[in-house]
Scaffold this motif. Structure first.
Motif, mmCIF file in Angstrom:
data_model
loop_
_atom_site.group_PDB
_atom_site.id
_atom_site.type_symbol
_atom_site.label_atom_id
_atom_site.label_comp_id
_atom_site.label_asym_id
_atom_site.label_seq_id
_atom_site.Cartn_x
_atom_site.Cartn_y
_atom_site.Cartn_z
ATOM 1 N N VAL A 26 0.837 -1.208 0.000
ATOM 2 C CA VAL A 26 0.000 0.000 0.000
ATOM 3 C C VAL A 26 0.865 1.249 0.000
ATOM 4 C CG1 VAL A 26 -1.673 1.318 1.340
ATOM 5 C CG2 VAL A 26 -1.983 -1.125 1.052
ATOM 6 N N ARG A 27 1.941 1.224 0.790
ATOM 7 C CA ARG A 27 2.840 2.382 0.840
ATOM 8 C C ARG A 27 3.443 2.642 -0.530
ATOM 9 N NH1 ARG A 27 7.881 1.990 4.740
ATOM 10 N NH2 ARG A 27 8.307 0.330 3.259
ATOM 11 N N GLN A 28 3.880 1.584 -1.218
ATOM 12 C CA GLN A 28 4.450 1.748 -2.554
ATOM 13 C C GLN A 28 3.410 2.266 -3.541
ATOM 14 O OE1 GLN A 28 7.691 1.387 -3.356
ATOM 15 N NE2 GLN A 28 7.112 2.252 -5.312
ATOM 16 N N GLN A 29 2.185 1.757 -3.452
ATOM 17 C CA GLN A 29 1.119 2.202 -4.352
ATOM 18 C C GLN A 29 0.818 3.689 -4.140
ATOM 19 O OE1 GLN A 29 -2.610 0.252 -3.680
ATOM 20 N NE2 GLN A 29 -3.580 1.152 -5.469
ATOM 21 N N LEU A 30 0.739 4.134 -2.895
ATOM 22 C CA LEU A 30 0.460 5.543 -2.623
ATOM 23 C C LEU A 30 1.602 6.439 -3.060
ATOM 24 C CD1 LEU A 30 -1.278 5.237 0.851
ATOM 25 C CD2 LEU A 30 -2.329 5.909 -1.304
ATOM 26 N N GLN A 31 2.846 5.976 -2.877
ATOM 27 C CA GLN A 31 3.984 6.768 -3.341
ATOM 28 C C GLN A 31 3.979 6.889 -4.855
ATOM 29 O OE1 GLN A 31 7.348 4.809 -1.587
ATOM 30 N NE2 GLN A 31 7.256 6.056 0.260
ATOM 31 N N ASP A 32 3.639 5.803 -5.550
ATOM 32 C CA ASP A 32 3.576 5.854 -7.010
ATOM 33 C C ASP A 32 2.497 6.814 -7.488
ATOM 34 O OD1 ASP A 32 5.613 4.015 -7.120
ATOM 35 O OD2 ASP A 32 4.304 2.299 -7.553
ATOM 36 N N GLU A 33 1.347 6.830 -6.809
ATOM 37 C CA GLU A 33 0.267 7.743 -7.183
ATOM 38 C C GLU A 33 0.663 9.192 -6.949
ATOM 39 O OE1 GLU A 33 -3.176 6.542 -5.019
ATOM 40 O OE2 GLU A 33 -3.429 4.698 -6.182
ATOM 41 N N GLN A 34 1.395 9.464 -5.878
ATOM 42 C CA GLN A 34 1.823 10.827 -5.600
ATOM 43 C C GLN A 34 2.854 11.297 -6.620
ATOM 44 O OE1 GLN A 34 3.186 10.738 -1.549
ATOM 45 N NE2 GLN A 34 1.192 11.334 -0.755
ATOM 46 N N ASP A 35 3.704 10.389 -7.093
ATOM 47 C CA ASP A 35 4.749 10.750 -8.037
ATOM 48 C C ASP A 35 4.221 11.005 -9.440
ATOM 49 O OD1 ASP A 35 6.568 10.489 -6.003
ATOM 50 O OD2 ASP A 35 7.204 8.461 -6.571
ATOM 51 N N GLN A 36 2.982 10.620 -9.724
ATOM 52 C CA GLN A 36 2.439 10.758 -11.062
ATOM 53 C C GLN A 36 1.544 11.974 -11.236
ATOM 54 O OE1 GLN A 36 0.500 7.072 -11.930
ATOM 55 N NE2 GLN A 36 2.391 5.906 -11.931
ATOM 56 N N GLY A 37 1.585 12.908 -10.317
ATOM 57 C CA GLY A 37 0.755 14.098 -10.420
ATOM 58 C C GLY A 37 1.161 14.963 -11.600
ATOM 59 N N PRO A 38 0.294 15.879 -12.030
ATOM 60 C CA PRO A 38 0.600 16.691 -13.208
ATOM 61 C C PRO A 38 1.790 17.631 -13.015
ATOM 62 C CG PRO A 38 -1.388 17.463 -12.137
ATOM 63 C CD PRO A 38 -1.004 16.183 -11.466
ATOM 64 N N LEU A 39 2.063 18.019 -11.791
ATOM 65 C CA LEU A 39 3.193 18.913 -11.525
ATOM 66 C C LEU A 39 4.274 18.218 -10.703
ATOM 67 C CD1 LEU A 39 1.191 22.146 -10.633
ATOM 68 C CD2 LEU A 39 2.185 21.515 -12.819
ATOM 69 N N GLY A 41 6.961 16.659 -11.548
ATOM 70 C CA GLY A 41 8.335 16.837 -11.993
ATOM 71 C C GLY A 41 8.892 18.236 -11.792
ATOM 72 N N LEU A 42 8.068 19.160 -11.329
ATOM 73 C CA LEU A 42 8.520 20.536 -11.166
ATOM 74 C C LEU A 42 8.982 20.794 -9.736
ATOM 75 C CD1 LEU A 42 5.723 22.439 -13.100
ATOM 76 C CD2 LEU A 42 7.992 21.834 -13.902
ATOM 77 N N ASN A 43 10.104 21.476 -9.622
ATOM 78 C CA ASN A 43 10.573 21.858 -8.295
ATOM 79 C C ASN A 43 9.940 23.198 -7.908
ATOM 80 O OD1 ASN A 43 11.979 23.778 -9.701
ATOM 81 N ND2 ASN A 43 13.959 22.772 -9.523
ATOM 82 N N PRO A 44 10.058 23.620 -6.670
ATOM 83 C CA PRO A 44 9.410 24.863 -6.235
ATOM 84 C C PRO A 44 9.838 26.101 -7.030
ATOM 85 C CG PRO A 44 10.045 23.587 -4.332
ATOM 86 C CD PRO A 44 10.621 22.886 -5.535
ATOM 87 N N ALA A 45 11.093 26.171 -7.421
ATOM 88 C CA ALA A 45 11.555 27.326 -8.200
ATOM 89 C C ALA A 45 10.839 27.396 -9.556
ATOM 90 C CB ALA A 45 13.063 27.267 -8.396
ATOM 91 N N MET A 46 10.635 26.252 -10.178
ATOM 92 C CA MET A 46 9.935 26.233 -11.463
ATOM 93 C C MET A 46 8.468 26.612 -11.288
ATOM 94 S SD MET A 46 12.021 25.606 -13.872
ATOM 95 C CE MET A 46 10.938 25.143 -15.194
ATOM 96 N N LEU A 47 7.850 26.178 -10.201
ATOM 97 C CA LEU A 47 6.459 26.557 -9.941
ATOM 98 C C LEU A 47 6.326 28.058 -9.724
ATOM 99 C CD1 LEU A 47 5.300 23.647 -7.622
ATOM 100 C CD2 LEU A 47 4.635 24.072 -9.988
ATOM 101 N N ILE A 48 7.263 28.651 -9.002
ATOM 102 C CA ILE A 48 7.239 30.103 -8.780
ATOM 103 C C ILE A 48 7.422 30.835 -10.102
ATOM 104 C CG2 ILE A 48 8.502 32.020 -7.711
ATOM 105 C CD1 ILE A 48 8.964 30.118 -5.307
ATOM 106 N N ALA A 49 8.352 30.365 -10.932
ATOM 107 C CA ALA A 49 8.567 30.993 -12.234
ATOM 108 C C ALA A 49 7.314 30.891 -13.101
ATOM 109 C CB ALA A 49 9.758 30.337 -12.932
#
Length: 66
Positions: A26-39, A41-49
């Motif tokens: 379950v932990r692996q499944q939830l981590q995989d779901e969190q990693d597949q969000g639309p943003l 791959g973006l770090n905080p600096a890219m989100l601010i930009a």
């Protein structure tokens, strides 16, 4: 959903500890779901930009409309 407060029905331990195979799965499944969000791959600096660019574009549109 985060797994830090979930309790495993198999071993009655917190899922984030991963004590049994069900917890680990379950932990692996939830981590995989969190990693597949639309943003994911973006770090905080890219989100601010990106936000600065969007605000500038809105300001430009508002200025042209006036």
């Amino acid at each position: 959903m985060t797994y830090d407060r979930l309790v495993c029905a198999n071993c009655a331990a917190p899922v984030n500890e991963g004590r049994c195979r069900v917890c680990r799965a379950v932990r692996q499944q939830l981590q995989d779901e969190q990693d597949q969000g639309p943003l994911a791959g973006l770090n905080p600096a890219m989100l601010i930009a990106l936000m600065v660019i969007l605000v500038a574009a809105l300001a430009l549109l508002a200025h042209q409309a006036a």
